[in-house]
Design a protein around this motif. Structure first.
Motif, mmCIF file in Angstrom:
data_model
loop_
_atom_site.group_PDB
_atom_site.id
_atom_site.type_symbol
_atom_site.label_atom_id
_atom_site.label_comp_id
_atom_site.label_asym_id
_atom_site.label_seq_id
_atom_site.Cartn_x
_atom_site.Cartn_y
_atom_site.Cartn_z
ATOM 1 N N PHE A 1 0.845 -1.192 0.000
ATOM 2 C CA PHE A 1 0.000 0.000 0.000
ATOM 3 C C PHE A 1 0.881 1.243 0.000
ATOM 4 C CE2 PHE A 1 -2.998 -2.994 2.099
ATOM 5 C CZ PHE A 1 -3.966 -2.970 1.119
ATOM 6 N N LYS A 2 0.465 2.198 -0.801
ATOM 7 C CA LYS A 2 1.104 3.517 -0.834
ATOM 8 C C LYS A 2 0.146 4.499 -0.166
ATOM 9 C CE LYS A 2 2.473 7.162 -4.096
ATOM 10 N NZ LYS A 2 2.554 7.526 -5.538
ATOM 11 N N LEU A 3 0.639 5.198 0.876
ATOM 12 C CA LEU A 3 -0.187 6.127 1.640
ATOM 13 C C LEU A 3 0.318 7.551 1.456
ATOM 14 C CD1 LEU A 3 0.287 3.366 3.658
ATOM 15 C CD2 LEU A 3 -1.758 4.478 4.586
ATOM 16 N N THR A 4 -0.610 8.435 1.153
ATOM 17 C CA THR A 4 -0.272 9.851 0.945
ATOM 18 C C THR A 4 -0.780 10.675 2.123
ATOM 19 O OG1 THR A 4 -0.501 9.539 -1.441
ATOM 20 C CG2 THR A 4 -0.503 11.806 -0.623
ATOM 21 N N LYS A 5 0.086 11.566 2.619
ATOM 22 C CA LYS A 5 -0.276 12.433 3.747
ATOM 23 C C LYS A 5 -0.785 13.787 3.261
ATOM 24 C CE LYS A 5 2.706 10.484 7.332
ATOM 25 N NZ LYS A 5 3.658 10.832 8.403
ATOM 26 N N GLU A 6 -1.310 14.549 4.223
ATOM 27 C CA GLU A 6 -1.845 15.870 3.914
ATOM 28 C C GLU A 6 -0.782 16.789 3.301
ATOM 29 O OE1 GLU A 6 -5.246 16.433 7.365
ATOM 30 O OE2 GLU A 6 -3.142 16.748 7.882
ATOM 31 N N ASN A 7 0.444 16.616 3.759
ATOM 32 C CA ASN A 7 1.516 17.489 3.271
ATOM 33 C C ASN A 7 2.155 16.984 1.974
ATOM 34 O OD1 ASN A 7 2.976 15.297 4.110
ATOM 35 N ND2 ASN A 7 4.056 16.355 5.783
ATOM 36 N N GLY A 8 1.601 15.940 1.406
ATOM 37 C CA GLY A 8 2.095 15.438 0.125
ATOM 38 C C GLY A 8 3.138 14.353 0.212
ATOM 39 N N THR A 9 3.659 14.070 1.375
ATOM 40 C CA THR A 9 4.648 13.002 1.514
ATOM 41 C C THR A 9 3.948 11.646 1.440
ATOM 42 O OG1 THR A 9 4.464 13.038 3.918
ATOM 43 C CG2 THR A 9 6.165 14.427 2.903
ATOM 44 N N VAL A 10 4.719 10.620 1.087
ATOM 45 C CA VAL A 10 4.152 9.277 0.938
ATOM 46 C C VAL A 10 4.913 8.292 1.802
ATOM 47 C CG1 VAL A 10 3.292 9.677 -1.399
ATOM 48 C CG2 VAL A 10 5.593 8.740 -1.072
ATOM 49 N N ARG A 11 4.213 7.240 2.196
ATOM 50 C CA ARG A 11 4.819 6.139 2.939
ATOM 51 C C ARG A 11 4.335 4.830 2.314
ATOM 52 N NH1 ARG A 11 4.429 6.558 9.296
ATOM 53 N NH2 ARG A 11 5.992 4.915 9.054
ATOM 54 N N PHE A 12 5.133 3.789 2.496
ATOM 55 C CA PHE A 12 4.809 2.478 1.955
ATOM 56 C C PHE A 12 4.820 1.437 3.067
ATOM 57 C CE2 PHE A 12 6.503 4.863 -1.594
ATOM 58 C CZ PHE A 12 5.663 4.520 -2.651
ATOM 59 N N THR A 13 4.076 0.359 2.834
ATOM 60 C CA THR A 13 4.082 -0.741 3.788
ATOM 61 C C THR A 13 5.393 -1.526 3.680
ATOM 62 O OG1 THR A 13 2.864 -2.018 2.127
ATOM 63 C CG2 THR A 13 1.585 -1.056 3.929
ATOM 64 N N LYS A 14 5.653 -2.288 4.733
ATOM 65 C CA LYS A 14 6.864 -3.112 4.770
ATOM 66 C C LYS A 14 6.755 -4.250 3.735
ATOM 67 C CE LYS A 14 8.217 -2.424 9.610
ATOM 68 N NZ LYS A 14 8.468 -3.091 10.911
ATOM 69 N N GLY A 15 7.877 -4.938 3.551
ATOM 70 C CA GLY A 15 7.900 -6.069 2.619
ATOM 71 C C GLY A 15 8.142 -5.607 1.200
ATOM 72 N N TYR A 16 7.254 -5.981 0.282
ATOM 73 C CA TYR A 16 7.447 -5.637 -1.122
ATOM 74 C C TYR A 16 7.329 -4.145 -1.373
ATOM 75 C CZ TYR A 16 7.553 -10.539 -2.415
ATOM 76 O OH TYR A 16 7.909 -11.856 -2.536
ATOM 77 N N GLY A 17 6.674 -3.420 -0.472
ATOM 78 C CA GLY A 17 6.612 -1.971 -0.623
ATOM 79 C C GLY A 17 7.887 -1.272 -0.206
ATOM 80 N N GLU A 18 8.777 -2.026 0.496
ATOM 81 C CA GLU A 18 10.069 -1.511 0.956
ATOM 82 C C GLU A 18 9.896 -0.242 1.795
ATOM 83 O OE1 GLU A 18 12.620 -1.048 -2.400
ATOM 84 O OE2 GLU A 18 12.772 -3.196 -2.798
ATOM 85 N N GLY A 19 8.793 -0.186 2.546
ATOM 86 C CA GLY A 19 8.545 0.954 3.418
ATOM 87 C C GLY A 19 8.691 0.573 4.872
ATOM 88 N N ALA A 20 8.226 1.489 5.739
ATOM 89 C CA ALA A 20 8.385 1.292 7.179
ATOM 90 C C ALA A 20 7.065 1.038 7.884
ATOM 91 C CB ALA A 20 9.058 2.526 7.790
ATOM 92 N N LEU A 21 5.952 1.154 7.166
ATOM 93 C CA LEU A 21 4.654 0.993 7.808
ATOM 94 C C LEU A 21 4.376 -0.491 8.046
ATOM 95 C CD1 LEU A 21 2.062 2.546 8.703
ATOM 96 C CD2 LEU A 21 1.100 1.912 6.490
ATOM 97 N N GLY A 22 4.221 -0.854 9.314
ATOM 98 C CA GLY A 22 4.015 -2.257 9.657
ATOM 99 C C GLY A 22 2.624 -2.743 9.307
ATOM 100 N N TRP A 23 2.526 -4.026 8.966
ATOM 101 C CA TRP A 23 1.244 -4.599 8.567
ATOM 102 C C TRP A 23 0.289 -4.749 9.744
ATOM 103 C CZ3 TRP A 23 -0.666 -5.117 3.811
ATOM 104 C CH2 TRP A 23 0.211 -5.001 2.731
ATOM 105 N N HIS A 24 0.815 -4.675 10.977
ATOM 106 C CA HIS A 24 -0.072 -4.763 12.138
ATOM 107 C C HIS A 24 -0.971 -3.539 12.256
ATOM 108 C CE1 HIS A 24 3.322 -2.339 13.587
ATOM 109 N NE2 HIS A 24 2.485 -1.858 14.513
ATOM 110 N N ARG A 25 -0.622 -2.478 11.549
ATOM 111 C CA ARG A 25 -1.442 -1.259 11.559
ATOM 112 C C ARG A 25 -2.485 -1.258 10.445
ATOM 113 N NH1 ARG A 25 2.709 3.668 11.785
ATOM 114 N NH2 ARG A 25 0.718 4.789 11.596
ATOM 115 N N VAL A 26 -2.489 -2.327 9.618
ATOM 116 C CA VAL A 26 -3.387 -2.393 8.464
ATOM 117 C C VAL A 26 -4.448 -3.465 8.707
ATOM 118 C CG1 VAL A 26 -3.546 -2.723 5.973
ATOM 119 C CG2 VAL A 26 -1.472 -1.730 6.967
ATOM 120 N N ASP A 27 -5.713 -3.077 8.629
ATOM 121 C CA ASP A 27 -6.820 -4.012 8.769
ATOM 122 C C ASP A 27 -7.521 -4.143 7.415
ATOM 123 O OD1 ASP A 27 -8.670 -5.621 10.492
ATOM 124 O OD2 ASP A 27 -10.104 -4.151 9.708
#
Length: 408
Positions: free
Chosen positions: A46-72
């Protein structure tokens, strides 16, 4: 001079605080295996966009820092676990090949929820992968499933998760098509010889069906073959043993003889002209086949004998022994001779019965009755004898009597 480091620290903290307070405003689904007709599984992110325009990605194949425990995630068409999506195929079909993911992501006390859709390419058509057929020719049954992106070709051995060969039913609208699980063959008769045949293709699981037309080509050249089997090659001879000190090596063994080729089958052909068609009836060792051909055609009957098998190679001679105490060395053994090649099989005989003129028959029938070639080996083996070709001209009533009494 005052230090600027406290000012930089304050600005950095303000920037961090601002980004931390910036909430997620959008979620995008990233699918890594885009062919979900071929597979029931794919990594996702998952690619997540913030109000200020920055983006974050989920861990694993997204190579981001957002943990899957925060995703329902909830879905009827798929199950998602730690960045892997597993397809529920029946539910996916029921939802017109659309995956719906209801996603909620936590950000402190803030939540963002969104229903994401992933739509598989639309199926545009199903068909038997045959456009035209020649009478008396065997065709493999290959099912074509055409989607917007690609076409899948299904056989009993194909391994597509979304398409199973056995789920497709083929209903030919004519008895002239002989169909097995894997092949079809078109056999016209004198009363019915259409220029095209219809076929109903359906798949109840996918809720798909189509009416297909297959065009029939006119035969110009037709072949039947009753060729004898080739003889098996002989096995190689045994290698000779090496000699002990001062002793000669053992001679290699002879190669084994090749087997003889099988004779071609004897064939009886009954050929008659009816209106603008040629009917050829073929009798061979208890079997019978009938062919309806255009009047301007050729009919090749091949009864060639099988080739003889090659004689096996002779074994290699053993090496002579090294020098003994007296300095005498052994001689190498001789290589063995090749085995004799098998004889070629005789060509089968062809008898042609017809009420047509002999000159007309000569333009239609192409007989091949060659004997098989002898295999290679120590002695020159015999080639097979050529079979005979005999034409017997009868009147129509005589042919009818012969067929009725099977006297040929």
């Amino acid at each position: 001079m005052k230090s600027i480091y406290p000012l930089l620290l304050i600005l950095s903290l303000k920037s961090f605080y601002s980004e931390a307070k910036s909430h997620f405003t959008d979620i995008e689904l990233i699918v890594y295996n885009t062919d979900l007709y071929a597979s029931d599984h794919t990594p996702i992110a998952f690619k997540l966009t913030k109000e200020n325009g920055t983006v974050r990605f989920t861990k694993g194949y997204g190579e981001g820092a957002l943990g899957w425990h925060r995703v329902d995630i909830s879905s009827d068409q798929a199950k998602v676990a730690q960045g892997h999506m597993y397809i529920n195929r029946s539910a996916l079909i029921a939802n017109n090949h659309v995956i719906e993911l209801h996603v909620t992501i936590k950000q402190g006390k803030h939540y963002i929820s969104k229903c994401l859709e992933y739509r598989l390419p639309e199926i545009e058509g199903i068909s038997l992968n045959i456009n035209t057929i020649l009478p008396y020719t065997i065709y493999e049954k290959i099912i074509a499933v055409e989607t917007l992106n690609k076409t899948y070709y299904l056989t009993p051995k194909s391994q597509y998760a979304g398409f199973r060969y056995e789920d497709f039913q083929l209903e030919f609208r004519t008895s002239l098509i002989q169909s097995t699980q894997e092949e079809i063959i078109f056999r016209p008769n004198f009363d019915t010889n259409p220029s095209k045949v219809s076929l109903f293709v359906k798949n109840q699981k996918l809720n798909l069906d189509t009416l297909q037309w297959i065009y029939v080509k006119q035969l110009e050249n037709f072949k039947v073959a009753f060729i004898g089997r080739n003889g098996s090659d002989g096995s190689s001879g045994i290698d000779g043993s090496c000699g002990d000190l001062g002793e000669d090596g053992e001679d290699g063994g002879w190669g084994y003889d090749g087997d003889d080729g099988q004779a071609g089958s004897d064939v009886h052909l009954i050929i008659s002209k009816v209106q603008n068609k040629i009917i050829v009836q073929v009798f061979q060792e208890g079997s019978f086949n009938e062919y309806l051909l255009p009047i301007y055609c050729t009919f090749l009957a091949n009864t060639t004998g099988g080739n003889g098998g090659d004689g096996g190679s002779g074994g290699s001679g053993g090496s002579g022994g090294d020098a003994d105490a007296e300095g005498n060395c052994g001689s190498d053994g001789d290589d063995g001779y090749s085995g004799t090649g098998g004889s070629g099989g005789n060509g089968g005989n062809i008898k042609v019965y017809s009420d047509m003129l002999i000159l007309d028959l000569a333009n239609i029938i192409i007989p091949i009755t060659s004997g098989g070639k002898g295999g290679s080996g120590y002695n020159s083996p015999q080639n097979g004898r050529k079979g005979s070709v005999e034409y017997i001209i009868l009147n129509t009533s005589e042919i009818e009597d012969m067929l009725e009494q099977e006297t040929f």
